[in-house]
Design a protein around this motif. Structure first.
Motif, PDB file in Angstrom:
ATOM      1  N   TRP A  88      30.354  39.069 -12.821  1.00 22.86           N
ATOM      2  CA  TRP A  88      31.153  38.640 -11.665  1.00 22.86           C
ATOM      3  C   TRP A  88      30.890  37.190 -11.280  1.00 22.86           C
ATOM      4  N   PRO A  89      29.629  36.774 -11.067  1.00 22.99           N
ATOM      5  CA  PRO A  89      29.417  35.369 -10.682  1.00 22.99           C
ATOM      6  C   PRO A  89      29.817  34.384 -11.768  1.00 22.99           C
ATOM      7  N   LEU A  90      29.684  34.788 -13.050  1.00 26.69           N
ATOM      8  CA  LEU A  90      30.085  33.902 -14.139  1.00 26.69           C
ATOM      9  C   LEU A  90      31.600  33.699 -14.134  1.00 26.69           C
ATOM     10  N   GLU A  91      32.339  34.791 -13.970  1.00 27.27           N
ATOM     11  CA  GLU A  91      33.790  34.690 -13.912  1.00 27.27           C
ATOM     12  C   GLU A  91      34.235  33.964 -12.640  1.00 27.27           C
ATOM     13  N   GLY A  92      33.489  34.164 -11.554  1.00 26.27           N
ATOM     14  CA  GLY A  92      33.796  33.440 -10.322  1.00 26.27           C
ATOM     15  C   GLY A  92      33.632  31.941 -10.491  1.00 26.27           C
ATOM     16  N   TYR A  93      32.590  31.553 -11.208  1.00 24.49           N
ATOM     17  CA  TYR A  93      32.367  30.131 -11.478  1.00 24.49           C
ATOM     18  C   TYR A  93      33.516  29.548 -12.297  1.00 24.49           C
ATOM     19  N   LEU A  94      33.940  30.271 -13.344  1.00 24.26           N
ATOM     20  CA  LEU A  94      35.030  29.786 -14.182  1.00 24.26           C
ATOM     21  C   LEU A  94      36.328  29.643 -13.394  1.00 24.26           C
ATOM     22  N   LEU A  95      36.616  30.638 -12.540  1.00 23.99           N
ATOM     23  CA  LEU A  95      37.837  30.573 -11.734  1.00 23.99           C
ATOM     24  C   LEU A  95      37.775  29.421 -10.751  1.00 23.99           C
ATOM     25  N   ARG A  96      36.604  29.242 -10.099  1.00 22.54           N
ATOM     26  CA  ARG A  96      36.461  28.148  -9.140  1.00 22.54           C
ATOM     27  C   ARG A  96      36.635  26.800  -9.829  1.00 22.54           C
ATOM     28  N   GLU A  97      36.120  26.676 -11.051  1.00 26.36           N
ATOM     29  CA  GLU A  97      36.252  25.439 -11.813  1.00 26.36           C
ATOM     30  C   GLU A  97      37.721  25.173 -12.139  1.00 26.36           C
ATOM     31  N   LEU A  98      38.449  26.213 -12.520  1.00 29.29           N
ATOM     32  CA  LEU A  98      39.867  26.067 -12.824  1.00 29.29           C
ATOM     33  C   LEU A  98      40.656  25.667 -11.586  1.00 29.29           C
ATOM     34  N   LEU A  99      40.373  26.325 -10.449  1.00 28.38           N
ATOM     35  CA  LEU A  99      41.074  26.008  -9.214  1.00 28.38           C
ATOM     36  C   LEU A  99      40.773  24.587  -8.757  1.00 28.38           C
ATOM     37  N   ALA A 100      39.512  24.162  -8.913  1.00 25.47           N
ATOM     38  CA  ALA A 100      39.143  22.799  -8.535  1.00 25.47           C
ATOM     39  C   ALA A 100      39.886  21.779  -9.392  1.00 25.47           C
ATOM     40  N   GLN A 101      40.041  22.088 -10.674  1.00 28.29           N
ATOM     41  CA  GLN A 101      40.771  21.190 -11.573  1.00 28.29           C
ATOM     42  C   GLN A 101      42.236  21.088 -11.156  1.00 28.29           C
ATOM     43  N   ARG A 102      42.831  22.224 -10.804  1.00 28.00           N
ATOM     44  CA  ARG A 102      44.223  22.212 -10.359  1.00 28.00           C
ATOM     45  C   ARG A 102      44.378  21.434  -9.051  1.00 28.00           C
ATOM     46  N   GLU A 103      43.427  21.605  -8.135  1.00 25.11           N
ATOM     47  CA  GLU A 103      43.489  20.889  -6.861  1.00 25.11           C
ATOM     48  C   GLU A 103      43.367  19.387  -7.077  1.00 25.11           C
ATOM     49  N   ALA A 104      42.480  18.983  -8.009  1.00 24.30           N
ATOM     50  CA  ALA A 104      42.310  17.565  -8.306  1.00 24.30           C
ATOM     51  C   ALA A 104      43.585  16.995  -8.920  1.00 24.30           C
ATOM     52  N   GLU A 105      44.220  17.767  -9.825  1.00 23.36           N
ATOM     53  CA  GLU A 105      45.467  17.308 -10.429  1.00 23.36           C
ATOM     54  C   GLU A 105      46.566  17.186  -9.383  1.00 23.36           C
ATOM     55  N   ALA A 106      46.618  18.133  -8.435  1.00 22.93           N
ATOM     56  CA  ALA A 106      47.633  18.078  -7.383  1.00 22.93           C
ATOM     57  C   ALA A 106      47.420  16.862  -6.490  1.00 22.93           C
ATOM     58  N   ARG A 107      46.146  16.558  -6.178  1.00 26.70           N
ATOM     59  CA  ARG A 107      45.868  15.372  -5.355  1.00 26.70           C
ATOM     60  C   ARG A 107      46.264  14.101  -6.102  1.00 26.70           C
ATOM     61  N   GLY A 108      46.015  14.077  -7.430  1.00 30.74           N
ATOM     62  CA  GLY A 108      46.382  12.918  -8.226  1.00 30.74           C
ATOM     63  C   GLY A 108      47.879  12.723  -8.272  1.00 30.74           C
ATOM     64  N   GLN A 109      48.621  13.829  -8.356  1.00 27.71           N
ATOM     65  CA  GLN A 109      50.074  13.744  -8.351  1.00 27.71           C
ATOM     66  C   GLN A 109      50.588  13.238  -7.010  1.00 27.71           C
ATOM     67  N   ASP A 110      49.970  13.730  -5.906  1.00 26.83           N
ATOM     68  CA  ASP A 110      50.383  13.266  -4.587  1.00 26.83           C
ATOM     69  C   ASP A 110      50.119  11.777  -4.428  1.00 26.83           C
ATOM     70  N   THR A 111      48.967  11.328  -4.944  1.00 25.96           N
ATOM     71  CA  THR A 111      48.614   9.902  -4.864  1.00 25.96           C
ATOM     72  C   THR A 111      49.592   9.051  -5.667  1.00 25.96           C
ATOM     73  N   ALA A 112      49.980   9.555  -6.842  1.00 26.86           N
ATOM     74  CA  ALA A 112      50.920   8.826  -7.684  1.00 26.86           C
ATOM     75  C   ALA A 112      52.291   8.710  -7.025  1.00 26.86           C
ATOM     76  N   VAL A 113      52.725   9.785  -6.354  1.00 30.24           N
ATOM     77  CA  VAL A 113      54.020   9.760  -5.672  1.00 30.24           C
ATOM     78  C   VAL A 113      53.989   8.764  -4.520  1.00 30.24           C
ATOM     79  N   GLN A 114      52.882   8.752  -3.753  1.00 34.38           N
ATOM     80  CA  GLN A 114      52.780   7.839  -2.628  1.00 34.38           C
ATOM     81  C   GLN A 114      52.739   6.390  -3.104  1.00 34.38           C
ATOM     82  N   ALA A 115      52.056   6.138  -4.244  1.00 38.27           N
ATOM     83  CA  ALA A 115      51.979   4.778  -4.768  1.00 38.27           C
ATOM     84  C   ALA A 115      53.341   4.283  -5.259  1.00 38.27           C
ATOM     85  N   ALA A 116      54.134   5.219  -5.754  1.00 40.06           N
ATOM     86  CA  ALA A 116      55.465   4.863  -6.241  1.00 40.06           C
ATOM     87  C   ALA A 116      56.382   4.524  -5.067  1.00 40.06           C
TER      88      ALA A 116
END
Length: 219
Positions: free
Chosen positions: A191-219
Motif C-alpha cells: 500500500w505505501p509503495l503504491e501510494g508513493y507511485l501514485l503521489r509521484e504521478l499526481l505531482a508530475q501532472r500538477e507540475a505539467e499543469a502549472r507549466g501549461q498555465d505559465t506558458a499560456v500567461q506568457a503568451a
C-alpha cells in the motif's frame, strides 16, 4: 442477494437535558450544546417547549411527518436535509458514532473498518485500491519453517515483498490461517509503495499543469 453496508451519513445532534433555562441565554441550556441551528429551530417554532415554566425539559419537534416529542436523555438530530427529529438514547448509541476526534486523541477509532471502507468508496479522486494492487501481482508463493509461514508476493516488475505469520503457541498452527495472515502481512507492505507511485504521478501532472498555465500567461 448479496450483503450491503449502509453508507455512513454524518449528522448533527444535541442531547436534551433537564437543566433549567433562564430564557435569556443558553447558559444552563436544556441541550448538551447550543449550535446556531438549535437557535433557528426555536425561533421558527420547530423546537417548542411543552411546558412554559422554567424547566424546559420536554420538547415537541415539528417534523415533515408531524410532531414528535423529545424528553430528557433523548437526542435531537439534524439530518443532511435540515429536518429535525428526536431519537432515543439507545437507538442513537447503536446507530451513530463520533464523526471525528480531537487531534492526538486516544482510544478506538470512531468508525468501524466497514464504515471506513464505505466512506472511502465514495471518494472520486485518484487513489490506490485493493484491486489496483492485485492487478500488479504476478505470483504468490508460501513457505513453511516449522510453525512459521512466509508469503512471497512477486509483482510483474519483478519486485517482491514478504510477509510472515506464526502463532505464539505452535499447537495453534493452521496452514490455511497462516497463509492468510502471511499474505495480508505482505499485501499491506504494498500500500505505501503504491501510494508513493501514485503521489509521484499526481505531482508530475500538477507540475505539467502549472507549466501549461505559465506558458499560456506568457503568451
Amino acid at each position: 442477494m448479496g450483503q450491503f453496508t449502509k453508507k455512513p451519513v454524518t449528522i448533527e445532534a444535541v442531547r436534551v437535558t433537564a437543566a433549567d433555562w433562564n430564557g435569556d441565554s443558553f447558559d444552563g441550556s436544556p441541550f448538551s450544546e447550543a449550535p446556531e441551528w438549535v437557535r433557528v429551530a426555536m425561533a421558527q417554532d420547530v423546537l417548542v417547549p411543552v411546558t412554559q415554566d422554567t424547566d424546559y425539559a420536554v420538547w415537541d419537534v415539528r417534523t415533515n411527518h408531524g410532531v414528535t416529542r423529545a424528553e430528557p436523555g433523548d437526542w435531537i438530530i439534524r439530518q443532511v436535509d435540515g429536518e429535525l427529529y428526536p431519537c432515543k438514547p439507545d437507538v442513537f448509541a447503536a446507530t451513530y458514532a463520533p464523526a471525528s476526534r480531537e487531534p492526538d486523541s486516544r482510544g478506538e477509532p470512531a468508525l468501524s473498518l466497514a464504515e471506513t471502507q464505505a466512506v472511502v468508496e465514495t471518494k472520486t479522486a485518484p487513489r490506490v485500491t485493493e484491486a489496483s494492487i492485485k492487478a500488479k501481482i504476478a505470483d504468490v508463493e508460501y513457505f513453511r519453517v516449522r510453525h512459521l509461514t512466509i508469503c512471497l508476493i512477486t509483482l510483474h516488475t519483478g519486485f517482491f515483498v514478504t510477509g510472515e505469520s506464526a502463532p505464539a503457541a505452535p499447537e495453534n498452527y493452521d496452514q490455511q490461517v497462516g497463509e492468510r495472515y502471511a499474505y495480508e502481512n505482505a499485501f499491506r507492505k504494498l500500500w505505501p509503495l503504491e501510494g508513493y507511485l501514485l503521489r509521484e504521478l499526481l505531482a508530475q501532472r500538477e507540475a505539467e499543469a502549472r507549466g501549461q498555465d505559465t506558458a499560456v500567461q506568457a503568451a
